[in-house]
Design an enzyme around this catalytic site. Structure first.
Site, PDB file in Angstrom:
ATOM      1  CB  SER A   1     116.139  27.927  83.398  1.00 18.35           C
ATOM      2  OG  SER A   1     116.606  29.229  83.634  1.00 18.35           O
TER       3      SER A   1
ATOM      4  CG  ASP B   1     111.983  34.382  87.997  1.00 21.52           C
ATOM      5  OD1 ASP B   1     112.378  35.135  87.078  1.00 21.52           O
ATOM      6  OD2 ASP B   1     112.104  33.151  87.971  1.00 21.52           O
TER       7      ASP B   1
ATOM      8  CG  HIS C   1     112.761  31.778  84.809  1.00 19.99           C
ATOM      9  ND1 HIS C   1     113.561  32.095  85.883  1.00 19.99           N
ATOM     10  CD2 HIS C   1     113.506  30.976  84.024  1.00 19.99           C
ATOM     11  CE1 HIS C   1     114.731  31.503  85.759  1.00 19.99           C
ATOM     12  NE2 HIS C   1     114.727  30.818  84.633  1.00 19.99           N
TER      13      HIS C   1
END
Ligand SMILES: *[C@@H]1O[C@H](CO)[C@@H](O)[C@H](O)[C@H]1NC(C)=O
Ligand SMILES: *[C@@H]1O[C@H](CO)[C@@H](O)[C@H](O)[C@H]1NC(C)=O
Ligand SMILES: *[C@@H]1O[C@H](CO)[C@@H](O)[C@H](O)[C@H]1NC(C)=O
Ligand SMILES: *[C@@H]1O[C@H](CO)[C@@H](O)[C@H](O)[C@H]1NC(C)=O
Ligand SMILES: *[C@@H]1O[C@H](CO)[C@@H](O)[C@H](O)[C@H]1NC(C)=O
Ligand SMILES: *[C@@H]1O[C@H](CO)[C@@H](O)[C@H](O)[C@H]1NC(C)=O
Length: 415
Positions: free
Chosen positions: A146, A386, A389
């Site tokens: 991702s 997070d 990312h």
């Protein structure tokens, strides 16, 4: 030496905490992607006409070519709110909610205004028209997890503004995403393969996240989809960093064993290297490998005495910094494997430049399980931020500016 070992242990035991949520998030994303996909579109992928329209001569100025001796990965972030960001959340309809931090409520926007300045030279100004001309009639594909998907999205946003409505499209064909610039016959694609080699996490909708098992010697199924792609950009790191050991097979597909993480990573990259050497024609294909994208899970690493993570960080780190989340052992393995290849694969060593950007992660302004964080979750950043990312616009744009610089640098007519 002992100190390093104990730090290593700490990282490896902390990774699962951060990963568990993110990986689930990735799963849900793909489930949604799958539902929205239109399988009939897959046929359009093949047999699209190689159009001759918009064929202008490509004019490269001296400023477009980075000098041979310049290491573009060494440098610093400089404040530049005049030319950055290169696009906005509003101007790019292709961004997924996971990365649009500002729209998701991030109060500051400083993270969008930093420009990477190499020490020995300047990066060429990103020119989408030039890139589309260079890629005319070609496919550029990003392969990985991702983090790599964000680089794909960044690239789409960087080029899409110069393409008129109706002449561009983004399709989901799990495990792929395909952006097309019709008039240039250019296809920018993403292929989900979190370990590069095959694994039980490859299925777009039905994969186990916690009981991962990697097939260290199997790549053919993915490889079929990569064959003939003109520019391939690979990446794989964070999925490996779950525990110091990883379940994997090598040889017999039924003999699942626990492998030392570094051993497993090396075996997987060797499998990949064999594929590269046997399938890539260096005369008309180019291959890049992204070094690991750093994480900022523990603020004590850059702010001794603190006990947080990337949450509420608003400035890049100044001065030397390398987080322990970026394994130098893995870096060495990548180095060894690339050295042994017959085909020239360019390492995009973006780890150090990204290490400085503790301010640029999605933090609490991303998604979890396919939804934006709730108010309650946002109030607990230690648990929910997070720090793996990145927001877009943001750091992956810089990776693409450097990729662009390399494509220009090596442009001799074929690429
Ligand atoms: C750009 O940054 C400078 C220096 O921080 C600031 O004075 C100026 O107001 C900023 N301009 C914009 C448009 O944000
Ligand atoms: C998901 O995968 C598991 C294991 O491969 C399989 O047993 C199960 O039937 C699959 N479920 C669906 C809905 O396909
Ligand atoms: C490997 O799989 C076995 C059996 O499912 C499990 O007990 C073990 O915890 C797994 N090891 C790792 C490192 O995940
Ligand atoms: C993994 O294997 C490598 C090479 O054999 C060794 O240097 C390293 O210490 C091992 N790591 C663990 C956690 O066992
Ligand atoms: C990438 O750069 C870092 C420092 O910026 C260096 O330590 C590392 O060895 C480089 N990796 C490779 C494979 O050259
Ligand atoms: C390999 O690629 C690098 C980076 O693009 C380039 O500088 C170098 O000249 C290439 N080497 C060969 C043998 O083609």
């Amino acid at each position: 030496m002992m100190k390093h070992l104990s730090l290593d242990r700490r990282i490896q035991s902390l990774f699962p905490v951060a990963l568990a949520s993110l990986l689930v998030l990735g799963t849900v994303r793909l489930v949604l992607d799958n539902l929205k996909s239109d399988h009939s579109q897959i046929f359009r992928l093949y047999g699209w006409p190689r159009g001759e329209k918009h064929r202008l001569p490509i004019v490269l100025s001296p400023k477009d070519r980075i000098e041979e001796r310049c290491n573009v990965f060494e440098g610093k972030w400089v404040w530049d709110n005049v030319s950055y960001p290169l696009y906005t959340e509003e101007s790019c309809p292709f961004l997924v909610k996971q990365v649009t931090c500002h729209r998701n409520g991030r109060p500051d926007s400083f993270y969008k205004n930093w420009r990477w300045q190499p020490n020995g030279c300047n990066l060429p100004r990103f020119d989408p028209l030039k890139l589309l001309q260079i890629l005319r009639g070609k496919r550029l594909m990003f392969v990985g997890d991702s983090v790599q998907r964000a680089q794909f999205e960044s690239m789409v946003c960087l080029v899409q503004s110069v393409i008129p409505e109706g002449k561009k499209s983004l399709r989901r064909v799990p495990p792929k995403k395909i952006f097309k610039a019709e008039e240039y016959d250019v296809s920018i694609e993403y292929y989900w393969a979190p370990f590069i080699v095959e694994s039980n996490s490859d299925h777009a909708t039905n994969h186990t996240v916690l009981k991962r098992s990697v097939k260290l010697d199997s790549i053919a199924k993915h490889g079929k989809e990569w064959e003939g792609v003109d520019v391939l950009v690979f990446e794989s790191y964070v999925w490996w960093m779950y525990k110091p050991l990883i379940n994997a097979t090598y040889g017999s597909p039924y003999n699942v064993k626990e492998y030392n993480l570094t051993t497993a990573y090396r075996l997987a990259l060797e499998t990949w290297a064999n594929w590269i050497d046997s399938k890539i024609n260096p005369h008309n294909q180019k291959v890049f490998f992204m070094s690991m994208s750093p994480t900022h899970l523990w603020s004590w690493e850059w702010k001794p005495g603190s006990d947080g993570n990337c949450f509420s960080e608003s400035d890049p780190i100044q001065g030397p910094y390398w987080g322990t989340g970026s394994s130098l052992k893995i870096m060495d393995i990548v180095h060894d494997i690339l050295q042994q290849l017959k085909v020239n694969v360019t390492l995009m060593n973006i780890t150090q430049l990204s290490e400085f950007r503790k301010d640029a992660h999605t933090s609490i302004y991303g998604e979890r399980k396919g939804k934006l964080l709730t108010k309650e979750q946002r109030s607990d950043p230690k648990k929910f931020a997070d720090c793996i990312h990145w927001c877009l616009p943001g750091v992956p744009d810089t990776w693409n500016e450097i990729l662009y610089a390399y494509l220009l640098k090596n442009y001799h007519g074929f690429l």
